[in-house]
Design a protein around this motif. Structure first.
Motif, PDB file in Angstrom:
ATOM      1  N   ARG A  81       0.826  -1.204   0.000  1.00 40.63           N
ATOM      2  CA  ARG A  81       0.000   0.000   0.000  1.00 40.63           C
ATOM      3  C   ARG A  81       0.867   1.265   0.000  1.00 40.63           C
ATOM      4  N   ARG A 231      -8.991   1.741  -3.216  1.00 44.68           N
ATOM      5  CA  ARG A 231      -8.624   3.135  -2.911  1.00 44.68           C
ATOM      6  C   ARG A 231      -9.501   3.681  -1.791  1.00 44.68           C
ATOM      7  N   THR A 233     -10.112   7.443   0.310  1.00 47.42           N
ATOM      8  CA  THR A 233      -9.812   8.870   0.463  1.00 47.42           C
ATOM      9  C   THR A 233     -10.608   9.415   1.641  1.00 47.42           C
ATOM     10  N   THR A 247      -4.931   9.625   1.459  1.00 45.59           N
ATOM     11  CA  THR A 247      -5.237   8.729   0.351  1.00 45.59           C
ATOM     12  C   THR A 247      -4.470   7.433   0.531  1.00 45.59           C
ATOM     13  N   ASP A 249      -3.709   3.976  -1.527  1.00 36.99           N
ATOM     14  CA  ASP A 249      -3.781   3.121  -2.708  1.00 36.99           C
ATOM     15  C   ASP A 249      -3.326   1.732  -2.287  1.00 36.99           C
TER      16      ASP A 249
END
Length: 285
Positions: A81, A231, A233, A247, A249
């Motif tokens: 990540r 994802r 946010t 954020t 990912d």
């Protein structure tokens, strides 16, 4: 014959003809684009309107059952990540990032290892490290107390909608008990697999005195027959006017289902728990 010898009326006629031709091209392009957009809208409307008419209770029950089935088939997974955190406001602007290796082993052992980090030391130590610790601890506790279930939430059917190519039921969720790891908002449930495609919500309980509002957006994608978080946010507004944007990912997964532990076709159950994704920002840092 030179251009200056050509009567002005003829030149004007030619110029007008060129403009008219360009206008026709623009009109054709506009009509074509309009037809494509209308066709796309009609497909989405038809797809969502054609869904079976189910109650919120039926959708929630199927979601809970299917999530359990997927979780029961999960054996292991690995992923790398990337966390990105930016804070704008009092007393200064700061940013930090971190790369984390995540490993899960059945039944509920999750190990998160920080591979690299950079940026503000305060944000890394006080925020990102705590996020990792919080998620590791939550894995040990299990997900029963925070699962998307009728034990924890009240559900109301908002409607149907195509979300990122998936025909979905849209449910409004409200927690039945005060818990900072529960949330209030909307979830998009895939009508075929009864898996969460997207979450748009706010924590049911303010995670920090300094945080005034938090908006959370989660995205999930289907790989094989399983769903993965791809994802996250989270945007947090502080009482002193600052704003923090986190954020995550989730990167690429190496996954194995219980029945396919030695196969490349394994899967990972969808994780619909967002705890550990809200940055605890103290403006005094």
């Amino acid at each position: 014959m030179h251009r200056r010898d050509i009567p002005r009326k003829i030149i004007a006629s030619q110029s007008f003809g060129t403009v008219l031709k360009k206008c026709r091209y623009a009109a054709v392009a506009f009509v074509s684009l309009s037809l494509v957009l209308c066709a796309s809208a009609q497909v989405e409307e038809h797809t969502s309107a054609a869904l079976p008419q189910l109650t919120a209770h039926q959708i929630a029950s199927m979601l809970e059952a299917k999530n359990k089935e997927r979780a029961d088939r999960l054996n292991t997974y690995k992923s790398t990540r990337t966390y990105q955190l930016e804070y704008h406001g009092f007393p200064s602007h700061k940013q930090a990032s971190m790369v984390v290796d995540a490993q899960f082993q059945r039944p509920q052992t999750k190990q998160l290892t920080i591979v690299s980090e950079q940026g503000s030391g305060i944000l890394r130590e006080k925020v990102l490290h705590r996020l990792v610790e919080s998620e590791s601890e939550s894995a040990k506790e299990g997900k029963q107390s925070t699962a998307i279930s009728e034990e924890n939430y009240q559900f109301a059917l908002v409607g149907t909608e195509v979300k990122r190519g998936h025909a979905c039921y849209v449910l409004n969720v409200k927690p039945k008990k005060p818990n900072k790891f529960l949330y209030t908002g909307n979830i998009w449930v895939d009508a075929k697999d009864f898996a969460v495609v997207h979450i748009s919500a706010q924590p049911a309980k303010n995670p920090s005195f300094w945080i005034k509002k938090v908006q959370i957006e989660h995205d999930y994608e289907k790989f094989g027959e399983f769903w993965l978080p791809v994802r996250n946010t989270s945007v947090s507004s502080t009482r002193l006017g600052g704003q923090a944007t986190l954020t995550i990912d989730y990167g690429k997964y190496e996954v194995h289902g219980l029945e396919q532990a030695n196969s490349d076709l394994g899967g990972v159950a969808v994780v619909t728990d967002w705890r550990g994704t809200v940055p605890q920002i103290d403006p005094a840092l």
